[in-house]
Structures are given as structure tokens and as C-alpha cells.
Design an enzyme around this catalytic site. Sequence first.
Site, short mmCIF file in Angstrom:
data_model
loop_
_atom_site.label_atom_id
_atom_site.label_comp_id
_atom_site.label_asym_id
_atom_site.label_seq_id
_atom_site.Cartn_x
_atom_site.Cartn_y
_atom_site.Cartn_z
N ASN A 11 5.48 -11.05 -0.37
CA ASN A 11 5.06 -9.54 -0.24
C ASN A 11 3.57 -9.44 0.35
OD1 ASN A 11 3.97 -6.88 -0.77
ND2 ASN A 11 6.14 -6.47 -1.78
N HIS A 14 -0.34 -6.00 -0.47
CA HIS A 14 -1.76 -5.82 -1.05
C HIS A 14 -2.83 -6.22 0.01
CE1 HIS A 14 -0.48 -5.07 -4.92
NE2 HIS A 14 -0.83 -6.30 -5.61
N HIS A 47 6.80 -3.11 1.36
CA HIS A 47 7.24 -1.70 0.78
C HIS A 47 6.52 -0.56 1.40
CE1 HIS A 47 7.87 0.82 -3.38
NE2 HIS A 47 8.35 1.33 -2.15
N ARG A 49 5.86 2.79 1.32
CA ARG A 49 5.97 3.79 0.39
C ARG A 49 5.91 5.17 1.06
NH1 ARG A 49 5.14 3.65 -4.95
NH2 ARG A 49 5.20 1.50 -5.82
N ARG A 53 0.45 4.23 0.94
CA ARG A 53 -0.61 3.81 0.23
C ARG A 53 -0.97 2.36 0.75
NH1 ARG A 53 1.31 2.63 -5.80
NH2 ARG A 53 1.81 4.85 -5.68
N GLU A 74 11.29 -2.97 1.28
CA GLU A 74 11.43 -2.39 0.08
C GLU A 74 11.20 -1.05 0.52
OE1 GLU A 74 8.87 -3.90 -2.60
OE2 GLU A 74 9.51 -5.71 -2.75
N THR A 105 6.25 -0.70 -8.58
CA THR A 105 7.65 -0.38 -9.00
C THR A 105 7.86 -0.66 -10.37
OG1 THR A 105 8.20 -1.17 -6.70
CG2 THR A 105 10.08 -0.47 -8.06
N GLU A 155 18.55 -7.22 -6.59
CA GLU A 155 17.16 -8.05 -7.04
C GLU A 155 17.19 -7.74 -8.44
OE1 GLU A 155 14.30 -8.30 -4.23
OE2 GLU A 155 12.50 -8.33 -5.72
N HIS A 196 9.35 -9.67 -9.32
CA HIS A 196 8.34 -8.81 -10.02
C HIS A 196 7.46 -9.59 -10.97
CE1 HIS A 196 6.25 -5.17 -10.96
NE2 HIS A 196 6.95 -4.55 -9.84
N1 PXP Z 1 10.45 -7.13 -5.68
C1 PXP Z 1 10.31 -5.96 -5.72
C2 PXP Z 1 11.69 -4.95 -5.66
C3 PXP Z 1 9.08 -4.81 -5.85
O1 PXP Z 1 8.98 -3.76 -5.71
C4 PXP Z 1 7.84 -5.75 -5.67
C5 PXP Z 1 6.78 -5.20 -6.08
O2 PXP Z 1 6.46 -4.56 -4.53
C6 PXP Z 1 8.23 -7.33 -6.05
C7 PXP Z 1 9.38 -7.99 -5.97
C8 PXP Z 1 6.98 -8.00 -6.06
O3 PXP Z 1 6.33 -8.08 -7.42
P1 PXP Z 1 5.07 -8.85 -7.62
O4 PXP Z 1 3.91 -7.94 -6.53
O5 PXP Z 1 4.75 -8.44 -8.58
O6 PXP Z 1 5.18 -10.01 -7.31
#
Ligand code: PXP
Length: 257
Positions: A11, A14, A47, A49, A53, A74, A105, A155, A196
Amino acid sequence: MVQNYPRLGVNVDHIATLRNARGGAHPDPLRAALIAQSAGADGITVHLREDRRHIDDRDLARLISSIDVPLNLEMAATPEIIAIAREIQPEAVCIVPEKRMERTTEGGLHVLENRANLSSCVKTLNDSGIRVSLFVEPSAQQIEASKEIGAMAVELHTGRYCLPGLDPDMRERELLRLMEAASLADSIGLECHAGHGLCFDSVGSIAKIPQIKELNIGHFLMGEAMFLGLGAAIKKMKKLITNARNGKLETEETEHK
Ligand code: PXP
């Protein structure tokens, strides 16, 4: 090509957060996605949003036309974002509950409470040829409801398992919940993903769960990229995942402890 499970979805939200802090074009999430791909990421996750953001519509268009690995989008189950998904056609969508004020999330979807909206959203996306997973807590009720409304995957939310400072017995119990949830999902024909809060220390025990086919990781990898470099952080995560699945569980002592 033989697929080694679990796949790693990286992901890159960031990177866009950092870029947006100054309002320019640097650092570029597409560049991060291309580095992730070269370092062995099996997919890129972003994601989109409602408040944009971090990732915005232009990022999404650039990513979808430039990366070679699957894009996992996402998103909240809202008409605006569903229309965007249908237009850009990511390989997969993961529906998440989205709250405007949250930092990330916060919990899984309440599939039963939102059954009507979620099932029509899943159907619309399925009809467009997009694979849909639902982000849920490791709960039998939520998993069974996900199957009933036509999702292809769930997930599992690993946030609680990864909570810093969690009592070891509670962590062990949460791991058992995740294992049972993965086994249930698999037994009723749902592909099982997880994510997550995962880091070098926690990823091994989750990657070892045999039914889990995909892990999505963002925050820790982007943070660790500052110390190791993005490519090196992803390679290290991939190695921990592969070793754990192949029975070589190792934990890493990292500075974040
Ligand atoms: N899975 C989902 C559905 C999420 O919303 C997120 C956060 O965007 C992640 C995985 C990844 O989480 P982390 O950034 O804490 O690794």
C-alpha cells in the site's frame, strides 16, 4: 507463472500523504509503486478516500496505466467511488468502512447491518468483472454474511493482533481467532486475505496461516523505507513471508519496538 502464497500487496498511500504535505509532485506514489513492483510486490494497493486525503483520481489513472502487477483499490461502498472503480477497472476492490475523522481504517465492515448496500455494491462490481473482497473482523458471522452477499474474498483485519503492548495471552487468542476465521473462509469458498498493522515482527505468524492468500501492508513498510530504502524493506518483508510459509519462522528485532 507459479504463484507463491501469500501474495504481498504494498500500500503506497503514505507516499501521497507525504507529497500532499507540501502540495507538489514529490514524492510520487507511482515511482514508489514501480520500485515496489521491482522489489517483488505481487500487487499495489491504494485507498481512494472520499476526502482524497492521500491518493487522488490522477494517481489512480497513472497507476493503472503504468504498473504491471494487479491494482487493489480499497474503497468505501459509495456511488461516487463505485463509479470510479467501474471506469478504471482495477483487478480487485477491497470494500472498507470509511469514517471521515479516522486516521486509518479503524475496524471491519458490519456486513449484516449494511447488507442491502453492500450486496448491491458487490453485485455492481462483480458485474463489471472486478474481484471484490470485504474487510472484516475475524468473526464467523461477518465471514458467512460476506459469502452470502457474493463477495469473492474477505480481508481479515489484523489490527488487534498487531496492537503494540497487547497482553501476550490476548495476542495468542487473537491469533487463534484469525486462524479459525481463515479456515472458515476457505471452507466456504472465500479467498482469504489479511492486513492492517503488520510489521517485520508480526508478519510471520500471519503468513504461516495456510489459507491466507494475500497480505496487504502499508504503514510499516513506508516507515521502514526511511531507514532501509523502499526496495530493501519490501524485499525483507517478502523474505519473512516466504520463510514463514515454508516453515522457517523468524522474528526481527526492529527499532520500532
Ligand atoms: N488492509 C486494509 C483494508 C486497510 O485499510 C489498510 C490500511 O490502509 C491496510 C490493509 C494496510 O494497513 P497498514 O497500513 O497498517 O499496513
